[in-house]
Design a protein around this motif. Sequence first.
Motif, PDB file in Angstrom:
ATOM      1  N   VAL A  24       0.856  -1.187   0.000  1.00 27.54           N
ATOM      2  CA  VAL A  24       0.000   0.000   0.000  1.00 27.54           C
ATOM      3  C   VAL A  24       0.892   1.237   0.000  1.00 27.54           C
ATOM      4  O   VAL A  24       2.087   1.160   0.316  1.00 27.54           O
ATOM      5  CB  VAL A  24      -0.949   0.033   1.226  1.00 27.54           C
ATOM      6  N   ALA A  25       0.305   2.376  -0.358  1.00 30.32           N
ATOM      7  CA  ALA A  25       1.057   3.632  -0.392  1.00 30.32           C
ATOM      8  C   ALA A  25       1.109   4.250   0.993  1.00 30.32           C
ATOM      9  O   ALA A  25       0.234   4.016   1.828  1.00 30.32           O
ATOM     10  CB  ALA A  25       0.394   4.597  -1.368  1.00 30.32           C
ATOM     11  N   GLU A  28      -2.153   5.698   2.537  1.00 28.64           N
ATOM     12  CA  GLU A  28      -3.333   5.004   1.988  1.00 28.64           C
ATOM     13  C   GLU A  28      -4.301   4.563   3.091  1.00 28.64           C
ATOM     14  O   GLU A  28      -3.899   4.209   4.206  1.00 28.64           O
ATOM     15  CB  GLU A  28      -2.883   3.781   1.166  1.00 28.64           C
ATOM     16  N   PHE A  30      -7.301   1.726   3.712  1.00 26.89           N
ATOM     17  CA  PHE A  30      -7.734   0.456   3.122  1.00 26.89           C
ATOM     18  C   PHE A  30      -8.428  -0.395   4.187  1.00 26.89           C
ATOM     19  O   PHE A  30      -8.271  -0.172   5.388  1.00 26.89           O
ATOM     20  CB  PHE A  30      -6.529  -0.316   2.533  1.00 26.89           C
ATOM     21  N   LYS A 206      -5.462   3.398   8.211  1.00 25.61           N
ATOM     22  CA  LYS A 206      -4.678   4.364   7.446  1.00 25.61           C
ATOM     23  C   LYS A 206      -3.237   4.275   7.913  1.00 25.61           C
ATOM     24  O   LYS A 206      -2.979   4.315   9.121  1.00 25.61           O
ATOM     25  CB  LYS A 206      -5.199   5.786   7.656  1.00 25.61           C
TER      26      LYS A 206
END
Length: 297
Positions: A24-25, A28, A30, A206
Motif C-alpha cells: 500500500v502507499a 493510503e 484500506f 490508514k
Amino acid sequence: MMRVIPKDKVIFHFNTTNQANYTVADGEVFWVEADDCYSGQITDASVKRPDIDISIMDCAVGPINVEGAHPGDTLCVEVLAIDLADHGIMVTNCGLGVLGDRITEPDTKIIPVHDGFAHFSDTIKIPLTPMIGVMGVAPKSGEIHCAVPDDHGANMDTKLVKVGSRVYFPVGQEGAGLAVGDMHACMGDGELSGTGIEIAGRMCLKVTVYRDRPIERPVIETFDGIYFLASRPTLDESIKVATADVVEFLMKKLNLSFPDAYRLMSATCDAQICEVVDDNVTVRLHCPKFDTRIQTL
Ligand code: CA
Ligand code: ZN
C-alpha cells in the motif's frame, strides 16, 4: 475505490524474511478482512478448544508493505473503523486464563453480536468495545510467533487498539511488513479468562510513515494521552521497560533531567495492564497530554 485486503493470505510468524503479500502507499486508507483468532475453526458450540488445530491460531493477515517505510522509521497505523461479524466466541479450557485451574472441562459459548451489543445471554447484554488483538510489523531480528507480543507489536491484546487510535511501530525491515488479526467484540484489561469475545470482521486502517519520531516499541496515541507499551515475560519487567520509555520521552520533549522527568512521570502517568495471559505480558504507561509539548509522539 478503497482497497479491500482479503483474509486468505496470512502469516503465523513475524520475521525478517516474510515476503509482502500486499503493498500500500504511504497515507493510503484500506480495509483488511480477518477471521477470528481460531481461523474460523470453531463453527458452533460443539467445537471445544482442544478440538482445534492450535498451530493455525492467532495468525495475522499480511504482510502488508508500506511504500517508503525503511528500517528506523516509525509506522503509524490509524484505526478508522471496525466492522464485526454477527457472532463472537468465548471458550473456556482447562488451564486457560488466570483461574484456568478451576475449569474442569472445556466449553464453547457462541455470543450473538448485533445492535451495538454482545448478547451474552437472554438477560445479559454488553456494550461492544471493538478492538484488534494482533497488530505488528516485521521485527528487527529473529522470528516470533504471531501469538507472542514483543517490541514489534503482534498479540498485544490491548483494548486501546480501537477506532480513533493511532498505533505506532518501529519499522524493522524494508516496507514494515504490517500484519493484523484477532479482533475482539469486547475485552477487559488483562484478558483474564484467556480470551476476549473472539470475532471475525474487517478493519479500516490508514498508514503513515514518520521519519522524525523514532521509537523502540509500540506507542498508542488517543485524544487523551500517549500510551507506551511494553511486552516482557513478567509484569515487573514490562512495567520497568515502559516506565523508562516514558521518562525518556519526557526528558526529550520537556528538556528535563532524569530525576525531574522521573518524578514528573510518577506524578502524572498511570501504569495499566493490557493482557496477562499471552507468552509475554503487555502493559502500557499512560502519559496524559498535560503540556502543549506532549500532544503527540
Ligand atoms: Ca489475542
Ligand atoms: Zn483474540
